[in-house]
Design a protein around this motif. Structure first.
Motif, PDB file in Angstrom:
ATOM      1  N   LEU A 184      -1.557 -38.919  30.729  1.00 42.78           N
ATOM      2  CA  LEU A 184      -2.711 -38.331  31.075  1.00 42.78           C
ATOM      3  C   LEU A 184      -2.330 -38.217  32.725  1.00 42.78           C
ATOM      4  CD1 LEU A 184      -5.507 -40.790  29.469  1.00 42.78           C
ATOM      5  CD2 LEU A 184      -5.471 -38.455  29.442  1.00 42.78           C
ATOM      6  N   TRP A 185      -1.365 -39.154  33.294  1.00 44.22           N
ATOM      7  CA  TRP A 185      -1.004 -38.891  34.678  1.00 44.22           C
ATOM      8  C   TRP A 185      -0.375 -37.627  34.839  1.00 44.22           C
ATOM      9  CZ3 TRP A 185       2.781 -43.085  37.186  1.00 44.22           C
ATOM     10  CH2 TRP A 185       2.619 -42.623  38.512  1.00 44.22           C
ATOM     11  N   ASP A 186       0.621 -37.255  33.848  1.00 48.17           N
ATOM     12  CA  ASP A 186       1.015 -35.933  33.953  1.00 48.17           C
ATOM     13  C   ASP A 186       0.040 -34.828  34.007  1.00 48.17           C
ATOM     14  OD1 ASP A 186       3.660 -37.215  33.939  1.00 48.17           O
ATOM     15  OD2 ASP A 186       3.846 -37.084  31.795  1.00 48.17           O
ATOM     16  N   ASP A 187      -0.945 -34.882  33.245  1.00 49.54           N
ATOM     17  CA  ASP A 187      -2.012 -34.128  33.052  1.00 49.54           C
ATOM     18  C   ASP A 187      -3.082 -33.993  34.719  1.00 49.54           C
ATOM     19  OD1 ASP A 187      -1.024 -33.153  30.613  1.00 49.54           O
ATOM     20  OD2 ASP A 187      -2.558 -34.291  29.604  1.00 49.54           O
ATOM     21  N   GLY A 188      -2.576 -34.845  35.420  1.00 48.48           N
ATOM     22  CA  GLY A 188      -3.471 -34.724  36.755  1.00 48.48           C
ATOM     23  C   GLY A 188      -4.391 -35.820  36.809  1.00 48.48           C
ATOM     24  N   ALA A 189      -4.521 -36.866  36.141  1.00 48.43           N
ATOM     25  CA  ALA A 189      -5.538 -37.955  36.448  1.00 48.43           C
ATOM     26  C   ALA A 189      -5.121 -38.752  37.562  1.00 48.43           C
ATOM     27  CB  ALA A 189      -5.555 -38.764  34.908  1.00 48.43           C
ATOM     28  N   ASN A 190      -5.836 -39.019  38.308  1.00 46.73           N
ATOM     29  CA  ASN A 190      -5.712 -40.082  39.481  1.00 46.73           C
ATOM     30  C   ASN A 190      -5.843 -41.542  39.052  1.00 46.73           C
ATOM     31  OD1 ASN A 190      -7.945 -37.744  41.154  1.00 46.73           O
ATOM     32  ND2 ASN A 190      -5.596 -37.581  41.383  1.00 46.73           N
ATOM     33  N   GLY A 191      -6.481 -41.615  37.937  1.00 44.11           N
ATOM     34  CA  GLY A 191      -6.683 -43.201  37.504  1.00 44.11           C
ATOM     35  C   GLY A 191      -7.193 -43.108  35.978  1.00 44.11           C
ATOM     36  N   VAL A 192      -7.058 -44.052  35.353  1.00 45.34           N
ATOM     37  CA  VAL A 192      -7.697 -44.110  33.708  1.00 45.34           C
ATOM     38  C   VAL A 192      -8.599 -45.105  33.521  1.00 45.34           C
ATOM     39  CG1 VAL A 192      -6.496 -44.425  31.435  1.00 45.34           C
ATOM     40  CG2 VAL A 192      -5.420 -43.178  32.943  1.00 45.34           C
ATOM     41  N   LEU A 193      -9.434 -44.693  32.851  1.00 44.32           N
ATOM     42  CA  LEU A 193     -10.543 -45.912  32.286  1.00 44.32           C
ATOM     43  C   LEU A 193     -10.070 -46.526  30.969  1.00 44.32           C
ATOM     44  CD1 LEU A 193     -13.820 -43.458  33.022  1.00 44.32           C
ATOM     45  CD2 LEU A 193     -12.264 -44.728  34.704  1.00 44.32           C
ATOM     46  N   LEU A 194     -10.211 -47.711  31.131  1.00 45.60           N
ATOM     47  CA  LEU A 194     -10.022 -48.436  29.848  1.00 45.60           C
ATOM     48  C   LEU A 194     -11.452 -48.559  29.087  1.00 45.60           C
ATOM     49  CD1 LEU A 194      -7.507 -51.378  30.684  1.00 45.60           C
ATOM     50  CD2 LEU A 194      -6.984 -49.034  30.009  1.00 45.60           C
ATOM     51  N   GLY A 195     -11.862 -47.441  28.439  1.00 49.36           N
ATOM     52  CA  GLY A 195     -13.127 -47.281  27.949  1.00 49.36           C
ATOM     53  C   GLY A 195     -13.488 -47.879  26.663  1.00 49.36           C
ATOM     54  N   CYS A 196     -12.963 -49.043  26.402  1.00 53.51           N
ATOM     55  CA  CYS A 196     -13.207 -49.831  25.335  1.00 53.51           C
ATOM     56  C   CYS A 196     -13.040 -51.102  25.871  1.00 53.51           C
ATOM     57  CB  CYS A 196     -12.431 -49.267  23.920  1.00 53.51           C
ATOM     58  SG  CYS A 196     -13.072 -50.499  22.392  1.00 53.51           S
ATOM     59  N   THR A 197     -14.171 -52.170  25.449  1.00 51.20           N
ATOM     60  CA  THR A 197     -13.830 -53.588  26.012  1.00 51.20           C
ATOM     61  C   THR A 197     -12.380 -54.173  25.396  1.00 51.20           C
ATOM     62  OG1 THR A 197     -16.124 -53.780  26.048  1.00 51.20           O
ATOM     63  CG2 THR A 197     -14.759 -55.849  25.891  1.00 51.20           C
ATOM     64  N   GLU A 198     -12.086 -53.718  24.323  1.00 53.95           N
ATOM     65  CA  GLU A 198     -10.944 -54.603  23.579  1.00 53.95           C
ATOM     66  C   GLU A 198      -9.507 -54.030  24.283  1.00 53.95           C
ATOM     67  OE1 GLU A 198     -14.604 -54.770  20.853  1.00 53.95           O
ATOM     68  OE2 GLU A 198     -13.313 -53.156  21.653  1.00 53.95           O
ATOM     69  N   LEU A 199      -9.439 -52.756  24.702  1.00 53.94           N
ATOM     70  CA  LEU A 199      -8.408 -52.348  25.453  1.00 53.94           C
ATOM     71  C   LEU A 199      -7.913 -53.087  26.671  1.00 53.94           C
ATOM     72  CD1 LEU A 199      -9.051 -48.583  25.369  1.00 53.94           C
ATOM     73  CD2 LEU A 199      -7.231 -49.697  23.938  1.00 53.94           C
ATOM     74  N   GLU A 200      -8.931 -53.877  27.342  1.00 52.39           N
ATOM     75  CA  GLU A 200      -8.596 -54.708  28.386  1.00 52.39           C
ATOM     76  C   GLU A 200      -7.854 -56.398  27.847  1.00 52.39           C
ATOM     77  OE1 GLU A 200     -11.662 -55.541  31.110  1.00 52.39           O
ATOM     78  OE2 GLU A 200     -12.615 -53.670  30.450  1.00 52.39           O
ATOM     79  N   GLN A 205      -3.092 -54.059  34.539  1.00 49.67           N
ATOM     80  CA  GLN A 205      -2.705 -53.076  35.577  1.00 49.67           C
ATOM     81  C   GLN A 205      -1.187 -53.234  35.591  1.00 49.67           C
ATOM     82  OE1 GLN A 205      -4.330 -50.917  37.769  1.00 49.67           O
ATOM     83  NE2 GLN A 205      -2.186 -50.289  37.719  1.00 49.67           N
ATOM     84  N   ALA A 206      -0.644 -54.401  35.507  1.00 47.12           N
ATOM     85  CA  ALA A 206       0.753 -54.468  35.632  1.00 47.12           C
ATOM     86  C   ALA A 206       1.681 -53.657  34.541  1.00 47.12           C
ATOM     87  CB  ALA A 206       1.294 -55.918  35.352  1.00 47.12           C
ATOM     88  N   ASP A 207       1.004 -53.191  33.386  1.00 49.92           N
ATOM     89  CA  ASP A 207       1.627 -52.345  32.519  1.00 49.92           C
ATOM     90  C   ASP A 207       1.804 -50.901  32.926  1.00 49.92           C
ATOM     91  OD1 ASP A 207       2.010 -54.545  30.734  1.00 49.92           O
ATOM     92  OD2 ASP A 207      -0.068 -54.413  30.156  1.00 49.92           O
ATOM     93  N   ALA A 208       0.901 -50.578  33.911  1.00 47.78           N
ATOM     94  CA  ALA A 208       0.865 -48.981  34.283  1.00 47.78           C
ATOM     95  C   ALA A 208       1.157 -48.753  35.768  1.00 47.78           C
ATOM     96  CB  ALA A 208      -0.419 -48.566  33.737  1.00 47.78           C
ATOM     97  N   GLU A 209       1.691 -47.688  36.072  1.00 47.61           N
ATOM     98  CA  GLU A 209       1.773 -47.401  37.616  1.00 47.61           C
ATOM     99  C   GLU A 209       0.582 -46.815  37.989  1.00 47.61           C
ATOM    100  OE1 GLU A 209       5.679 -45.540  39.104  1.00 47.61           O
ATOM    101  OE2 GLU A 209       6.354 -45.859  36.736  1.00 47.61           O
ATOM    102  N   LEU A 210       0.001 -46.044  37.110  1.00 44.72           N
ATOM    103  CA  LEU A 210      -1.471 -45.418  37.446  1.00 44.72           C
ATOM    104  C   LEU A 210      -2.327 -46.212  37.581  1.00 44.72           C
ATOM    105  CD1 LEU A 210      -2.327 -42.137  37.830  1.00 44.72           C
ATOM    106  CD2 LEU A 210      -3.307 -42.500  35.385  1.00 44.72           C
ATOM    107  N   PRO A 211      -3.413 -46.298  38.741  1.00 42.57           N
ATOM    108  CA  PRO A 211      -4.596 -47.240  38.816  1.00 42.57           C
ATOM    109  C   PRO A 211      -5.373 -47.167  37.551  1.00 42.57           C
ATOM    110  CG  PRO A 211      -4.523 -45.724  40.755  1.00 42.57           C
ATOM    111  CD  PRO A 211      -3.322 -45.107  39.732  1.00 42.57           C
ATOM    112  N   LEU A 212      -5.653 -48.499  36.943  1.00 42.72           N
ATOM    113  CA  LEU A 212      -6.481 -48.664  35.687  1.00 42.72           C
ATOM    114  C   LEU A 212      -7.775 -49.204  36.175  1.00 42.72           C
ATOM    115  CD1 LEU A 212      -4.068 -50.203  33.308  1.00 42.72           C
ATOM    116  CD2 LEU A 212      -4.345 -47.723  33.517  1.00 42.72           C
ATOM    117  N   PHE A 213      -8.926 -48.620  35.376  1.00 39.22           N
ATOM    118  CA  PHE A 213     -10.211 -49.140  35.460  1.00 39.22           C
ATOM    119  C   PHE A 213     -10.809 -49.623  34.301  1.00 39.22           C
ATOM    120  CE2 PHE A 213      -9.533 -45.736  38.777  1.00 39.22           C
ATOM    121  CZ  PHE A 213     -10.241 -46.184  39.795  1.00 39.22           C
ATOM    122  N   PRO A 214     -10.606 -51.044  34.359  1.00 33.91           N
ATOM    123  CA  PRO A 214     -11.059 -51.956  33.404  1.00 33.91           C
ATOM    124  C   PRO A 214     -12.901 -52.014  33.076  1.00 33.91           C
ATOM    125  CG  PRO A 214     -10.309 -53.568  34.966  1.00 33.91           C
ATOM    126  CD  PRO A 214     -10.067 -52.028  35.535  1.00 33.91           C
TER     127      PRO A 214
END
Length: 229
Positions: A184-200, A205-214
């Motif tokens: 998604l970063w390669d596709d131009g996303a500035n950040g990524v939403l963890l859009g499911c509670t269980e994904l948190e 954040q430590a797992d990814a370089e791109l900003p995550l929004f829990p």
């Protein structure tokens, strides 16, 4: 302190996350023996997922609206749906009560805008990624939202429903989700939403370089802002 109304059970892991984060948040803000004033109603997730599989969304809306009315009668000042996917029926739930609904999409969009985001990726269930109810809500705030290709929806949805809602966190699933975030970063996303509670439970954040929004953590913080204002 206002009383926060929660509609949970989608899944119980999600409800547990909301309850834990709300209590930790009040402890952090007020200290001592402080805890949040909550009213929680949980639904039968098996029943809801069966209706989801059968695309009986009106019935889902009725069940969640009934739960919301019970929470309102119990004294809640405002309402949270402890889910992303079932925000698909948020308008039906909101119409059933006289207390305000703190919509997850509004909260997350504001958090993204506060961080200067213009284009964000969304990962979650197949329903959340493939249907417009959530992405359109985000877009109404001026955000451009992209989702993974359809080929990735099934395995991610399976990981959520067969692993994460049962509290099963597997390193191989984490690696695959992190790879998806990077694409998604390669596709131009500035950040990524963890859009499911269980994904948190799976990705930090430590797992990814791109900003995550829990999304759940942001939802909880906004609820506490409102309850303690």
């Amino acid at each position: 302190m206002q009383t926060i109304g929660l509609i949970g059970g989608m899944s119980w892991e999600s409800s547990a996350s909301y309850y834990r984060l709300l209590n930790l948040g009040v402890q952090d803000r007020l200290g001592g023996l402080s805890s949040p004033k909550l009213v929680l109603s949980t639904v039968d997730f098996q029943e809801l997922t069966q209706f989801e599989d059968e695309e009986r969304w009106d019935q889902i809306g009725t069940l969640l609206a009934d739960a919301a009315q019970g929470v309102e009668r119990a004294g809640a000042d405002f309402l949270l749906l402890c889910t992303t996917t079932f925000h698909k029926v948020a308008e039906q739930v909101e119409a059933a009560v006289d207390i305000p609904l703190l919509h997850l999409g509004d909260v997350v969009a504001q958090a993204c805008l506060d961080e200067g985001m213009a284009k964000v990726g969304l990962i979650g269930t197949t329903v959340a990624m493939s249907e417009p109810f959530f992405t359109d809500r985000l877009a109404s705030h001026g955000l451009e939202v992209i989702v993974p290709p359809a080929a990735d929806h099934e395995w991610l949805n399976t990981a959520i429903y067969e692993e994460l809602v049962h509290g099963v966190v597997l390193p191989r699933t984490r690696s695959r989700v992190v790879d998806l975030i990077e694409r998604l970063w390669d596709d131009g996303a500035n950040g990524v939403l963890l859009g499911c509670t269980e994904l948190e439970l799976l990705v930090k954040q430590a797992d990814a370089e791109l900003p995550l929004f829990p999304c759940t953590s942001l939802h909880v913080a906004a609820a506490l802002d409102r309850a303690l204002a």
